[in-house]
Design an enzyme around this catalytic site. Structure first.
Site, short mmCIF file in Angstrom:
data_model
loop_
_atom_site.label_atom_id
_atom_site.label_comp_id
_atom_site.label_asym_id
_atom_site.label_seq_id
_atom_site.Cartn_x
_atom_site.Cartn_y
_atom_site.Cartn_z
N GLU A 227 -6.20 -5.80 3.90
CA GLU A 227 -6.21 -7.01 3.06
C GLU A 227 -7.44 -7.02 2.15
N GLY B 173 3.16 -3.14 8.51
CA GLY B 173 3.39 -3.41 9.94
C GLY B 173 4.84 -3.78 10.19
N THR C 35 0.83 -1.21 0.00
CA THR C 35 0.00 0.00 0.00
C THR C 35 0.87 1.26 0.00
C1 LIG Z 1 6.76 -13.70 17.77
C2 LIG Z 1 5.45 -13.08 17.73
C3 LIG Z 1 4.44 -13.92 17.19
C4 LIG Z 1 3.34 -13.22 16.57
C5 LIG Z 1 2.25 -13.95 16.07
C6 LIG Z 1 2.47 -15.12 15.21
C7 LIG Z 1 2.00 -14.87 13.80
C8 LIG Z 1 1.67 -16.07 13.05
C9 LIG Z 1 1.23 -15.75 11.64
C10 LIG Z 1 -0.18 -15.94 11.31
C11 LIG Z 1 -0.80 -14.80 10.53
C12 LIG Z 1 -2.03 -14.39 10.97
C13 LIG Z 1 -2.74 -13.12 10.55
C14 LIG Z 1 -2.21 -12.32 9.50
C15 LIG Z 1 -2.57 -10.89 9.71
C16 LIG Z 1 -1.72 -10.08 8.87
C17 LIG Z 1 -1.96 -8.65 9.12
C18 LIG Z 1 -2.11 -8.00 7.82
C19 LIG Z 1 -2.07 -6.52 7.88
C20 LIG Z 1 -2.49 -5.95 6.59
C21 LIG Z 1 -1.85 -6.14 5.44
C22 LIG Z 1 -2.35 -5.59 4.16
O1 LIG Z 1 -3.38 -4.98 4.10
S1 LIG Z 1 -1.41 -5.87 2.78
C23 LIG Z 1 -2.23 -5.02 1.47
C24 LIG Z 1 -3.51 -5.68 1.04
N1 LIG Z 1 -4.10 -5.02 -0.07
C25 LIG Z 1 -5.21 -5.41 -0.65
O2 LIG Z 1 -5.82 -6.38 -0.25
C26 LIG Z 1 -5.63 -4.64 -1.85
C27 LIG Z 1 -7.02 -4.98 -2.33
N2 LIG Z 1 -7.11 -4.89 -3.79
C28 LIG Z 1 -7.06 -5.96 -4.61
O3 LIG Z 1 -6.94 -7.10 -4.17
C29 LIG Z 1 -7.15 -5.70 -6.08
O4 LIG Z 1 -6.66 -4.52 -6.50
C30 LIG Z 1 -8.55 -5.86 -6.62
C31 LIG Z 1 -8.95 -7.31 -6.45
C32 LIG Z 1 -9.55 -4.99 -5.88
C33 LIG Z 1 -8.58 -5.48 -8.09
O5 LIG Z 1 -7.44 -5.94 -8.74
P1 LIG Z 1 -7.11 -5.61 -10.25
O6 LIG Z 1 -7.44 -4.19 -10.55
O7 LIG Z 1 -5.75 -6.06 -10.56
O8 LIG Z 1 -8.06 -6.58 -10.94
P2 LIG Z 1 -9.38 -6.33 -11.73
O9 LIG Z 1 -10.42 -5.69 -10.87
O10 LIG Z 1 -9.07 -5.67 -13.01
O11 LIG Z 1 -9.79 -7.81 -12.01
C34 LIG Z 1 -9.23 -8.60 -13.07
C35 LIG Z 1 -9.61 -10.04 -12.84
O12 LIG Z 1 -8.74 -10.60 -11.84
C36 LIG Z 1 -9.53 -11.16 -10.81
N3 LIG Z 1 -8.77 -11.13 -9.57
C37 LIG Z 1 -8.47 -10.04 -8.81
N4 LIG Z 1 -7.77 -10.43 -7.75
C38 LIG Z 1 -7.61 -11.75 -7.82
C39 LIG Z 1 -6.97 -12.72 -6.99
N5 LIG Z 1 -6.36 -12.39 -5.86
N6 LIG Z 1 -7.01 -14.01 -7.38
C40 LIG Z 1 -7.64 -14.37 -8.53
N7 LIG Z 1 -8.27 -13.51 -9.35
C41 LIG Z 1 -8.25 -12.22 -9.00
C42 LIG Z 1 -10.76 -10.33 -10.80
O13 LIG Z 1 -11.81 -10.92 -10.10
C43 LIG Z 1 -11.00 -10.17 -12.27
O14 LIG Z 1 -11.57 -11.35 -12.77
P3 LIG Z 1 -12.61 -11.28 -13.96
O15 LIG Z 1 -12.75 -12.71 -14.36
O16 LIG Z 1 -12.05 -10.38 -15.02
O17 LIG Z 1 -13.86 -10.73 -13.37
C1 LIG Z 2 -4.21 -1.61 10.58
C2 LIG Z 2 -3.80 -1.67 9.15
C3 LIG Z 2 -2.69 -2.40 8.79
C4 LIG Z 2 -2.28 -2.43 7.46
N1 LIG Z 2 -1.15 -3.13 7.15
C5 LIG Z 2 -0.70 -3.11 5.87
C6 LIG Z 2 0.51 -3.78 5.53
O1 LIG Z 2 1.16 -4.39 6.38
N2 LIG Z 2 0.96 -3.71 4.26
C7 LIG Z 2 0.27 -3.05 3.29
O2 LIG Z 2 0.71 -3.03 2.14
N3 LIG Z 2 -0.90 -2.42 3.58
C8 LIG Z 2 -1.39 -2.43 4.84
N4 LIG Z 2 -2.57 -1.80 5.16
C9 LIG Z 2 -3.26 -1.06 4.11
C10 LIG Z 2 -4.57 -1.73 3.68
O3 LIG Z 2 -4.33 -2.85 2.92
C11 LIG Z 2 -5.41 -0.72 2.90
O4 LIG Z 2 -5.71 0.34 3.76
C12 LIG Z 2 -6.69 -1.39 2.40
O5 LIG Z 2 -6.41 -2.32 1.37
C13 LIG Z 2 -7.72 -0.35 1.90
O6 LIG Z 2 -7.19 0.44 0.91
P1 LIG Z 2 -7.21 2.04 0.98
O7 LIG Z 2 -6.67 2.45 2.29
O8 LIG Z 2 -6.55 2.51 -0.26
O9 LIG Z 2 -8.73 2.42 0.97
P2 LIG Z 2 -9.52 3.12 -0.22
O10 LIG Z 2 -9.50 2.22 -1.41
O11 LIG Z 2 -9.06 4.49 -0.41
O12 LIG Z 2 -10.98 3.08 0.40
C14 LIG Z 2 -11.70 4.20 0.84
C15 LIG Z 2 -13.19 4.01 0.50
O13 LIG Z 2 -13.33 3.97 -0.92
C16 LIG Z 2 -14.09 2.84 -1.31
N5 LIG Z 2 -13.61 2.34 -2.60
C17 LIG Z 2 -12.35 2.26 -3.07
N6 LIG Z 2 -12.32 1.71 -4.29
C18 LIG Z 2 -13.58 1.41 -4.61
C19 LIG Z 2 -14.22 0.81 -5.74
N7 LIG Z 2 -13.51 0.37 -6.78
N8 LIG Z 2 -15.55 0.66 -5.72
C20 LIG Z 2 -16.28 1.08 -4.67
N9 LIG Z 2 -15.74 1.65 -3.56
C21 LIG Z 2 -14.42 1.81 -3.54
C22 LIG Z 2 -13.87 1.81 -0.20
O14 LIG Z 2 -14.95 0.90 -0.12
C23 LIG Z 2 -13.77 2.70 1.03
O15 LIG Z 2 -15.07 2.95 1.50
C24 LIG Z 2 -3.00 -1.74 6.47
C25 LIG Z 2 -4.14 -1.00 6.84
C26 LIG Z 2 -4.54 -0.97 8.15
C27 LIG Z 2 -5.74 -0.18 8.53
#
Ligand SMILES: CCCCCCCCCCCCCCCCCCC/C=C/C(=O)SCCNC(=O)CCNC(=O)[C@H](O)C(C)(C)COP(=O)(O)OP(=O)(O)OC[C@H]1O[C@@H](n2cnc3c(N)ncnc32)[C@H](O)[C@@H]1OP(=O)(O)O
Ligand SMILES: Cc1cc2nc3c(=O)[nH]c(=O)nc-3n(C[C@H](O)[C@H](O)[C@H](O)COP(=O)(O)OP(=O)(O)OC[C@H]3O[C@@H](n4cnc5c(N)ncnc54)[C@H](O)[C@@H]3O)c2cc1C
Length: 674
Positions: free
Chosen positions: A440, A196, A157
């Site tokens: 996520e 994180g 992100t």
């Molecule tokens: C010692 C201490 C010990 C500690 C503890 C021990 C730990 C033990 C470990 C256990 C772990 C536990 C818990 C883990 C917690 C982790 C904390 C996480 C914190 C947060 C991290 C993050 O947030 S990371 C960032 C995450 N970001 C996102 O999720 C972004 C979301 N956006 C998207 O995924 C994509 O952009 C999208 C899906 C919204 C759109 O993608 P894109 O624009 O590229 O695609 P299209 O919309 O054009 O779609 C095209 C086509 O592809 C299909 N598609 C999209 N995504 C996927 C996919 N993933 N897989 C398969 N297909 C996919 C989509 O549906 C379209 O299909 P069509 O057929 O064309 O419709």
């Molecule tokens: C506690 C925490 C930990 C995180 N840890 C990590 C990490 O370790 N690594 C990492 O890479 N990221 C991390 N993130 C980031 C996280 O993955 C993003 O914040 C999350 O994927 C949402 O994206 P954004 O912030 O861009 O929200 P935005 O996309 O800006 O969303 C804002 C609003 O817009 C709307 N919106 C956006 N796009 C669309 C659409 N196409 N259609 C309709 N509505 C839409 C959403 O629904 C939402 O209401 C973390 C976030 C948090 C809060």
């Protein structure tokens, strides 16, 4: 009168509840744990990790400064990581510790009221190495990461983009002269934000950047990047890194920012399982499916369903035990004040939380097994099941995190004023789980991914083409008549499927209408997104209900009669609750009548009364040790008021009889000398 239980003084109301419970609690614990063997193993792991007292703090985390909190979380992470490498990995049957033991993950919660700064290392850095590296890359990086010689995170992100991954701005430009990639942050909005552990803890990270080679952009790809010196921990030249500041929760996770100034990394640091850049700069696509680089996100979405089930089990344990000891109001003047758990409205708030924890726990196991099957097929080069799995994991992540956050907040409401205390444990649970709805993949965004799949499946059903298992019910969407209402569990599940099919049909019809009226496909889709989200939600609820029911029937096949009864009551409660939440939809898409709904409401209320005597037994069956609950209200012994007072007395504000603020401000103001 207090009673003793395992040498513990127990609140008499809780003791009475436990005496009333009519089923074998341990049998239900086994169901929740996935079998007796798992329960025994979990208990061994908890004993080793928690009996030493290493998880405890001298001073409550909530009284520490942000810096002290962070340092304390690092201290305990190091202790826990060392335990994981030594005793716990062996106990859990792992060759090395890692991501594969939910028990090890869950036990860690005793050490952290918020989260470990190592969460991203184990939750995303290690899984990305496992999922995105070639075998050679893996053999270099994985042992170092698993042994924690290096600590990493996942930096995808940016300030400007989280959801829209294709819009990321960080660039990785290949230089064939030196066989290096040049990482660069061209704008402020391209700065990595949120990862994180990035702020202060990690020395490596996975960076997702736009790959340029031979003047052409090939889209986002993952790279492994060293950002701090392995010895001094000082950020390397060309790296700008820091912590992003206070947040609603996650305050011990040092989420960070990261910018690159033409920072060079070796070519081999591109993770090359799915695509490669050869020495001369030629780009080679290896993967059969374009979205395999999103694999770590799919993995975490699967894990999160389990994660929120556990946190909801904690919140419901706290709120139910507290509701058993709390007495309030006097509806019958001649009787003592009732336990608040006797109020039907209280049961309505809480029993759905218990049932949902079970539903999500069982769905998470089922989802994990489906994920393993998809991975096994992909190993053999077959990616056919990935679209359905992406649709399924997206909606289950969205609904499980959203429902859990809502129900945890409901548990707080159920605890009245005391639920607002940090020491109740509920605020930290809420702050953690409400973030899971966003990270996520945001709730709406992921449901719209599921909706894409549903619409396509609907069109296939319309064309009488075969359907994949989770949407096979769409085949009945074209019968021309409304689904027949029937209040048996299977009947209600069929009705939920009819709602999902009906809502999808409405979306398709409206989009077609809009396109006929001249809107482009993109605009027609956009105008229908409220309904598309609702259709995906309905689909997900049908999947959860169906899976929960089937799994409980399977898992209780050999259970004792009373366990069968109480598990059946919980699943039925779950079905009735969601049917009553969706009466408008049922009236639209099924043959349900007003009378049917009135009868259903009465049946629901009677079910609450049947579950009531077993409520404490049901949360005891989650078998959550006090160390995991971190709660004055929810401890096993029910010493709620004593604990609240003990915690209040620990407040640094109570260290001095008169606060300095008196002489500095209050006195001068009151004496008119300010
Ligand atoms: C010692 C201490 C010990 C500690 C503890 C021990 C730990 C033990 C470990 C256990 C772990 C536990 C818990 C883990 C917690 C982790 C904390 C996480 C914190 C947060 C991290 C993050 O947030 S990371 C960032 C995450 N970001 C996102 O999720 C972004 C979301 N956006 C998207 O995924 C994509 O952009 C999208 C899906 C919204 C759109 O993608 P894109 O624009 O590229 O695609 P299209 O919309 O054009 O779609 C095209 C086509 O592809 C299909 N598609 C999209 N995504 C996927 C996919 N993933 N897989 C398969 N297909 C996919 C989509 O549906 C379209 O299909 P069509 O057929 O064309 O419709
Ligand atoms: C506690 C925490 C930990 C995180 N840890 C990590 C990490 O370790 N690594 C990492 O890479 N990221 C991390 N993130 C980031 C996280 O993955 C993003 O914040 C999350 O994927 C949402 O994206 P954004 O912030 O861009 O929200 P935005 O996309 O800006 O969303 C804002 C609003 O817009 C709307 N919106 C956006 N796009 C669309 C659409 N196409 N259609 C309709 N509505 C839409 C959403 O629904 C939402 O209401 C973390 C976030 C948090 C809060």
């Amino acid at each position: 009168m207090t009673q003793t239980n395992n040498n513990m003084t127990v609140n008499p109301d809780l003791a009475m509840e436990r005496a009333k419970c009519n089923f074998n609690v341990l049998e239900v614990t086994h169901i929740f744990d996935g079998g007796e063997r798992n329960t025994l193993q979990r208990k061994k792991i908890e004993d080793v990790a928690l009996n030493s007292g290493a998880s405890k703090d001298a001073l409550g985390e909530e009284h520490m400064s942000p810096k002290e909190k962070y340092e304390n979380a690092v201290r305990k992470s190091c202790i826990y990581a060392t335990m994981m490498k030594n005793e716990l990995a062996e106990l859990s049957g792992l060759e090395s510790f890692g991501v594969s033991s939910p028990v090890i993950r869950r036990t860690a919660d005793a050490f952290f009221k918020e989260v470990s700064p190592f969460l991203l290392h184990l939750g995303m850095f290690v899984p990305t190495i496992m999922g995105q590296c070639t075998p050679e890359q893996q053999s270099y990086w994985l042992p170092r990461a698993l042994d924690m010689q290096i600590i990493g995170t996942y930096a995808q992100t940016e300030l400007g983009h989280g959801t829209f991954i294709r819009g990321l701005e960080t660039t990785a430009t290949y230089d064939p002269e030196t066989e290096e990639f040049v990482l660069h942050s061209p704008t402020l909005s391209s700065y990595k934000w949120w990862a994180g552990g990035l702020g202060k803890t990690v020395n490596y990270c996975i960076v997702v950047a736009q790959l340029y080679t031979k003047g052409e952009c090939h889209g986002t790809h993952p790279f492994i990047v060293q950002i701090r010196d392995e010895d001094t921990h000082v950020p390397l030249p060309g790296i700008k890194v820091g912590e992003i500041g206070p947040k609603m929760g996650f305050n011990t996770a040092d989420n960070g920012f990261l910018g690159f100034d033409h920072y060079r990394i070796p070519r081999e640091h591109m993770l090359m399982k799915n695509a490669q850049v050869l020495k001369d700069g030629t780009y080679v696509k290896v993967a059969r499916h374009g979205k395999l680089t999103y694999g770590t996100m799919v993995f975490v979405r699967v894990v999160l369903v389990n994660e929120v089930a556990f946190n909801l089990a904690k919140a419901s344990t706290i709120a139910v035990r507290y509701s058993a000891i709390r007495r309030q109001s006097k509806p019958k003047p001649d009787e003592v004040e009732p336990q608040i758990l006797d109020y039907v409205t209280q049961q309505h708030k809480l029993f759905i939380a218990i049932a949902t924890a079970h539903a999500l726990q069982l769905c998470s196991t089922w989802l994990w097994e489906s994920f393993s099957a998809v991975l096994a097929q992909m190993k053999g080069g077959n990616t056919d099941t990935l679209p359905e799995f992406h649709a399924l994991s997206s909606c289950l992540k969205a609904i499980s995190t959203s429902d859990s956050a809502h129900l945890i907040e409901q548990c707080r409401h159920a605890c009245g004023g005391h639920g607002y205390m940090i020491s109740s444990g509920i605020p930290n649970l809420y702050n953690f789980v409400s973030a899971t709805r966003t990270y996520e993949g945001d709730y709406t965004v992921l449901l719209l991914q599921t909706a894409r799949f549903l619409v396509k499946a609907y069109e296939q059903a319309e064309a009488k083409k075969p359907l994949t298992p989770t949407v096979s019910y769409l085949a009945h969407a074209f019968s021309g008549s409304r689904a027949t209402w029937d209040n048996s569990p299977d009947g209600i599940i069929r009705s939920f499927q009819a709602l999902a099919a009906g809502k999808t049909a409405v979306c398709v019809t409206n989009m077609r209408k809009r396109m006929r009226a001249g809107l482009s496909q993109v605009d027609a889709w956009e105008m229908s997104t409220i309904q598309l989200v609702a259709a995906a939600e309905a689909h997900c609820r049908a999947v959860i209900a169906d899976t929960y029911r089937k799994e409980i029937v399977r898992l209780t096949a050999n259970s004792s009669p009373n366990v069968k009864v109480v598990m059946d009551q919980l699943t039925t409660l779950y079905l009735y609750y969601w049917a009553l939440e969706r009466t408008g939809d049922l009236l639209m898409f099924t043959s349900v009548s007003q009378k049917d709904l009135v009868d259903l409401q009465i049946a629901y209320e009677e079910l609450l009364l049947k579950i009531r005597p077993n409520a404490v037994g049901l949360v005891d069956a989650f078998d959550l040790r006090d160390e995991l609950l971190h709660s004055t209200l929810g401890s096993y012994d029910g010493r709620v008021y004593e604990r609240l007072m003990e915690e209040a007395l620990k407040s640094p504000m109570n260290k001095e009889p008169v606060s300095d603020a008196y002489s500095k401000y209050l006195r001068p103001m009151m004496k008119g000398k300010l």
